[in-house]
Design a protein around this motif. Sequence first.
Motif, PDB file in Angstrom:
ATOM      1  N   GLN A  69       0.834  -1.203   0.000  1.00  0.00           N
ATOM      2  CA  GLN A  69       0.000   0.000   0.000  1.00  0.00           C
ATOM      3  C   GLN A  69       0.868   1.252   0.000  1.00  0.00           C
ATOM      4  N   SER A  70       2.001   1.208   0.710  1.00  0.00           N
ATOM      5  CA  SER A  70       2.924   2.344   0.727  1.00  0.00           C
ATOM      6  C   SER A  70       3.475   2.601  -0.667  1.00  0.00           C
ATOM      7  N   ALA A  71       3.787   1.535  -1.385  1.00  0.00           N
ATOM      8  CA  ALA A  71       4.278   1.677  -2.754  1.00  0.00           C
ATOM      9  C   ALA A  71       3.199   2.301  -3.637  1.00  0.00           C
ATOM     10  N   GLN A  72       1.950   1.928  -3.431  1.00  0.00           N
ATOM     11  CA  GLN A  72       0.850   2.518  -4.198  1.00  0.00           C
ATOM     12  C   GLN A  72       0.705   4.004  -3.895  1.00  0.00           C
ATOM     13  N   VAL A  73       0.892   4.382  -2.613  1.00  0.00           N
ATOM     14  CA  VAL A  73       0.818   5.794  -2.223  1.00  0.00           C
ATOM     15  C   VAL A  73       1.919   6.585  -2.932  1.00  0.00           C
ATOM     16  N   GLY A  74       3.142   6.052  -2.958  1.00  0.00           N
ATOM     17  CA  GLY A  74       4.246   6.727  -3.634  1.00  0.00           C
ATOM     18  C   GLY A  74       3.997   6.893  -5.117  1.00  0.00           C
ATOM     19  N   LYS A  75       3.459   5.860  -5.751  1.00  0.00           N
ATOM     20  CA  LYS A  75       3.162   5.912  -7.182  1.00  0.00           C
ATOM     21  C   LYS A  75       2.090   6.959  -7.472  1.00  0.00           C
ATOM     22  N   GLN A  76       1.044   6.978  -6.639  1.00  0.00           N
ATOM     23  CA  GLN A  76      -0.045   7.935  -6.808  1.00  0.00           C
ATOM     24  C   GLN A  76       0.442   9.372  -6.588  1.00  0.00           C
ATOM     25  N   LEU A  77       1.273   9.561  -5.552  1.00  0.00           N
ATOM     26  CA  LEU A  77       1.806  10.891  -5.259  1.00  0.00           C
ATOM     27  C   LEU A  77       2.691  11.382  -6.401  1.00  0.00           C
ATOM     28  N   GLY A  78       3.520  10.500  -6.949  1.00  0.00           N
ATOM     29  CA  GLY A  78       4.367  10.864  -8.078  1.00  0.00           C
ATOM     30  C   GLY A  78       3.547  11.271  -9.295  1.00  0.00           C
ATOM     31  N   LYS A  79       2.454  10.550  -9.527  1.00  0.00           N
ATOM     32  CA  LYS A  79       1.588  10.848 -10.659  1.00  0.00           C
ATOM     33  C   LYS A  79       0.932  12.225 -10.502  1.00  0.00           C
TER      34      LYS A  79
END
Length: 116
Positions: A69-79
């Motif tokens: 989930q943390s990796a998903q948060v990072g990906k979403q924030l980068g986007k």
Amino acid sequence: MKLTKHQGRIRRHKRIRATVRGTADRPRLCVFRGLRFIEAQIIDDAAGKTLCAVSSTTLTGKKGTKTEQSAQVGKQLGKIAKEKGIDTIVFDRGGYAYHGRVKALAESAREAGLQF
């Protein structure tokens, strides 16, 4: 006097914040790691504004471990940051060790195109 875990983290975070500052050119990516959720926001400290924020509570289809989930948060924030024209940032780990969930968030933000 022995510090609790929380007091130690706050002390480390203050030490980090003494040197890490976000500007309009290079805003600060700040991480908060709770017991159940993780939150990250990009902040312009000069203006005192939060430019964008993502939390694991706001993710759609929360599946997987807390690290995933943390990796998903990072990906979403980068986007979101790329859409707002933010390329380079300063990473603020919030007094947490660069390990596990914090590292997963940072690496996925890098993969999404943020440079730090």
